[in-house]
Design a protein around this motif. Structure first.
Motif, short mmCIF file in Angstrom:
data_model
loop_
_atom_site.label_atom_id
_atom_site.label_comp_id
_atom_site.label_asym_id
_atom_site.label_seq_id
_atom_site.Cartn_x
_atom_site.Cartn_y
_atom_site.Cartn_z
N GLU A 1 0.83 -1.21 0.00
CA GLU A 1 0.00 0.00 0.00
C GLU A 1 0.86 1.25 0.00
N ALA A 2 1.98 1.20 0.72
CA ALA A 2 2.89 2.35 0.77
C ALA A 2 3.57 2.55 -0.58
N TYR A 3 4.01 1.45 -1.23
CA TYR A 3 4.63 1.59 -2.56
C TYR A 3 3.63 2.22 -3.53
N ARG A 4 2.39 1.68 -3.50
CA ARG A 4 1.35 2.16 -4.42
C ARG A 4 1.07 3.65 -4.20
N HIS A 5 0.99 4.03 -2.94
CA HIS A 5 0.72 5.44 -2.62
C HIS A 5 1.85 6.33 -3.15
N LEU A 6 3.09 5.95 -2.89
CA LEU A 6 4.22 6.76 -3.37
C LEU A 6 4.21 6.87 -4.89
N PHE A 7 3.97 5.77 -5.60
CA PHE A 7 3.96 5.81 -7.05
C PHE A 7 2.83 6.69 -7.57
N LYS A 8 1.65 6.62 -6.93
CA LYS A 8 0.53 7.47 -7.36
C LYS A 8 0.84 8.95 -7.13
N VAL A 9 1.42 9.25 -5.98
CA VAL A 9 1.77 10.64 -5.68
C VAL A 9 2.77 11.15 -6.71
N GLY B 1 19.96 9.68 5.07
CA GLY B 1 18.68 9.13 5.52
C GLY B 1 18.15 7.98 4.69
N THR B 2 18.80 7.69 3.55
CA THR B 2 18.34 6.58 2.71
C THR B 2 19.46 5.58 2.50
N SER B 3 19.05 4.36 2.17
CA SER B 3 20.03 3.30 1.85
C SER B 3 19.42 2.43 0.76
N THR B 4 19.71 1.14 0.79
CA THR B 4 19.33 0.24 -0.31
C THR B 4 17.85 0.28 -0.64
N ILE B 5 16.98 0.18 0.38
CA ILE B 5 15.54 0.07 0.15
C ILE B 5 14.97 1.34 -0.49
N PHE B 6 15.21 2.50 0.11
CA PHE B 6 14.64 3.74 -0.41
C PHE B 6 15.37 4.24 -1.65
N ASN B 7 16.66 3.96 -1.77
CA ASN B 7 17.36 4.35 -2.99
C ASN B 7 16.72 3.69 -4.20
N SER B 8 16.34 2.44 -4.04
CA SER B 8 15.67 1.73 -5.14
C SER B 8 14.23 2.19 -5.30
N ASP C 1 2.28 -2.70 -12.43
CA ASP C 1 3.42 -3.44 -13.01
C ASP C 1 4.71 -3.10 -12.27
N GLU C 2 4.87 -1.83 -11.92
CA GLU C 2 6.09 -1.40 -11.22
C GLU C 2 6.13 -1.98 -9.80
N ILE C 3 4.98 -2.07 -9.15
CA ILE C 3 4.92 -2.68 -7.82
C ILE C 3 5.36 -4.14 -7.88
N SER C 4 4.89 -4.85 -8.90
CA SER C 4 5.28 -6.26 -9.06
C SER C 4 6.79 -6.39 -9.26
N GLU C 5 7.35 -5.48 -10.07
CA GLU C 5 8.80 -5.50 -10.32
C GLU C 5 9.57 -5.21 -9.03
N TYR C 6 9.08 -4.26 -8.26
CA TYR C 6 9.78 -3.89 -7.03
C TYR C 6 9.71 -5.02 -5.99
N LYS C 7 8.55 -5.66 -5.88
CA LYS C 7 8.42 -6.77 -4.93
C LYS C 7 9.33 -7.93 -5.32
N LEU C 8 9.47 -8.16 -6.62
CA LEU C 8 10.38 -9.20 -7.09
C LEU C 8 11.82 -8.84 -6.73
N TRP C 9 12.18 -7.57 -6.92
CA TRP C 9 13.52 -7.11 -6.57
C TRP C 9 13.78 -7.28 -5.08
N LEU C 10 12.77 -6.93 -4.26
CA LEU C 10 12.91 -7.07 -2.81
C LEU C 10 13.19 -8.52 -2.41
N LYS C 11 12.46 -9.44 -3.04
CA LYS C 11 12.66 -10.85 -2.70
C LYS C 11 14.07 -11.32 -3.05
N THR C 12 14.57 -10.88 -4.20
CA THR C 12 15.92 -11.32 -4.59
C THR C 12 16.99 -10.72 -3.69
N GLN C 13 16.67 -9.59 -3.01
CA GLN C 13 17.65 -8.99 -2.10
C GLN C 13 17.96 -9.90 -0.92
#
Length: 449
Positions: A95-103, A133-140, A327-339
């Protein structure tokens, strides 16, 4: 690691409430620093515009993180009343990813096709990134949001006619003043919002366009761009007397255009009408001045009617963008899992490199007469078998992490423990450490997922 978003926007909070959360750059930096000191907060970004105040944080635990950030915000903003804090929306992970992308794409803005928010998101992200204030998660996450928004503006109709809150003000102004070519307009503020307002006004062939800013050089520069004229800040009242329209977009802690100023202006004006668009948050024009005869005043909330006039276009453009976001949320969740397997991949890569280095030492000891060229050739080709084996293994591990398939716990332990312990040129002590770290990693990441 989890991502949470907490905030308010123009949809749920009036301008009076939003302006109480407005912060200047110095205060924002202090707020970011204090947020990072909260236990469990690993990364954070603050988005603060005239239409929203949002905090994005990466935390270890959602419930605890939410509670601590809310408590911090209440304290930071002087113990805001509970009913105001209850207005804050709270979103976690997807929900947070979706909100940020919509904004970022402008779907959550007061004006659908607003492009100004993209620049504001970039500024918020870079401010936090530069202060650590940011690192791997927020940089991506934030880079993906920014790239997605650029694609949206390029690939959909959202970018063909860029608008902002300043554009909405200009549209309403044209409706209220049909003979606009005989009017004089004043833009107060030469920041991003003021610049857009001035450019929109410059396209209307006004009688005169006046730019006023605290820094005269900035006002002069903008006036040259828009074929207007700059007036020093200390002559603001004099400029207002000559004006039919004011668009104010200046940052101020208290109203610059007070009721007293308007009273004096209206007495001195040759024409007894003044149209005021206050785009500042906090507001730069005193609310009570709207009661004066001849003064018509609009703030950012009152521009909603202009924006809602094109609902069909909003819906059509939104559908395409929503799919791009999903589509971008799906890509990001996939990236998160591979991390989750990156530490294991790194350990395997280092192990392979150590084996190779050990082998090269043996070769050089056995063949001390090798030339430098021969060493380079042997080093290059002796790496190939290990690299090829690792390549397949790395792909398999990433696919396993991304798929989330359930595999028996003991099988995973045995497989990876064998990988880490077979033919390793380390001392037994090092070997045990690596095997144990492997087991711990698998238990905390792969098996639980």
């Amino acid at each position: 690691m989890h991502v949470i978003a907490i905030g308010i926007n123009h949809k749920i909070a009036s301008v009076q409430i939003r302006e109480s959360f407005n912060q200047d750059l110095t205060k924002r930096h202090e707020c970011l620093k204090s947020l990072r000191e909260i236990k469990g907060v690993k990364e954070c970004v603050i988005l603060n515009t005239c239409n929203r105040f949002e905090v994005y944080v990466a935390v270890e635990c959602i419930r605890t993180g939410m509670s601590r950030v809310q408590s911090f915000l209440s304290t930071w903003f002087g113990g805001q009343a509970q009913e105001i804090l209850d207005l804050f929306y709270k979103k976690a992970d997807e929900e947070a990813y979706r909100h940020l992308f919509k904004v970022t794409c402008g779907l959550d803005s007061l004006v659908l096709r607003e492009t100004q928010i993209l620049g504001q998101i970039k500024t918020a992200f870079f401010e936090s990134q530069q202060s650590g204030g940011t690192s791997t998660i927020f940089n991506s996450l934030f880079k993906r949001a920014i790239v997605l928004a650029k694609r949206v503006h390029t690939e959909t109709g959202i970018g063909h006619r860029p608008v902002s809150i300043s554009y909405a003000a200009t549209e309403l102004m044209k409706k209220k003043l049909p003979a606009i070519e005989n009017k004089t307009a004043l833009v107060l503020g030469a920041g991003e919002t003021g610049r857009i307002a001035a450019k929109n006004l410059a396209a209307l062939a006004l009688r005169d366009l006046i730019i006023v800013n605290r820094t005269y050089e900035k006002a002069e520069c903008l006036a040259q761009e828009c074929r207007g004229r700059a007036v020093p800040f200390d002559r603001l009242k004099e400029a207002v007397i000559q004006t039919d329209i004011i668009i104010s977009a200046i940052r101020t802690e208290s109203p610059l255009l007070t009721k007293k100023v308007f009273l004096e202006v209206m007495k001195a004006k040759p024409t007894k009408e003044l149209l005021v668009f206050d785009l500042s948050v906090p507001r730069s024009a005193e609310v009570g001045a709207a009661s004066l005869e001849g003064v018509k005043m609009y703030d950012v909330d009152e521009l909603q009617g202009v924006i809602d006039s094109n609902l069909v276009e909003r819906a059509r453009e939104s559908r395409k963008i929503v799919q791009m976001i999903e589509d971008e949320i799906s890509e990001y969740k996939l990236w998160l899992k591979t991390q989750s397997v990156i530490p294991l991949i790194s350990a395997l890569t280092n192990m392979s490199l150590s084996i190779h280095n050990e082998a090269m030492k043996h070769i050089e000891n056995k063949l001390p007469s090798l030339s430098e060229r021969e060493r380079k050739i042997i080093r290059k080709y002796s790496k190939m078998p290990g690299n090829q084996l690792l390549s397949g293994l790395i792909i398999a591990m990433k696919e396993l992490a991304a798929s989330g398939d359930s595999i028996e716990k003991e099988q995973l332990f045995d497989i990876f423990a064998t990988i880490f312990s077979t033919n390793m040129p380390f001392e037994k002590h090092d070997e045990r450490i690596i095997v144990e770290e492997s087991r711990n990693f698998l238990h905390s990441h792969l098996v639980k997922s």
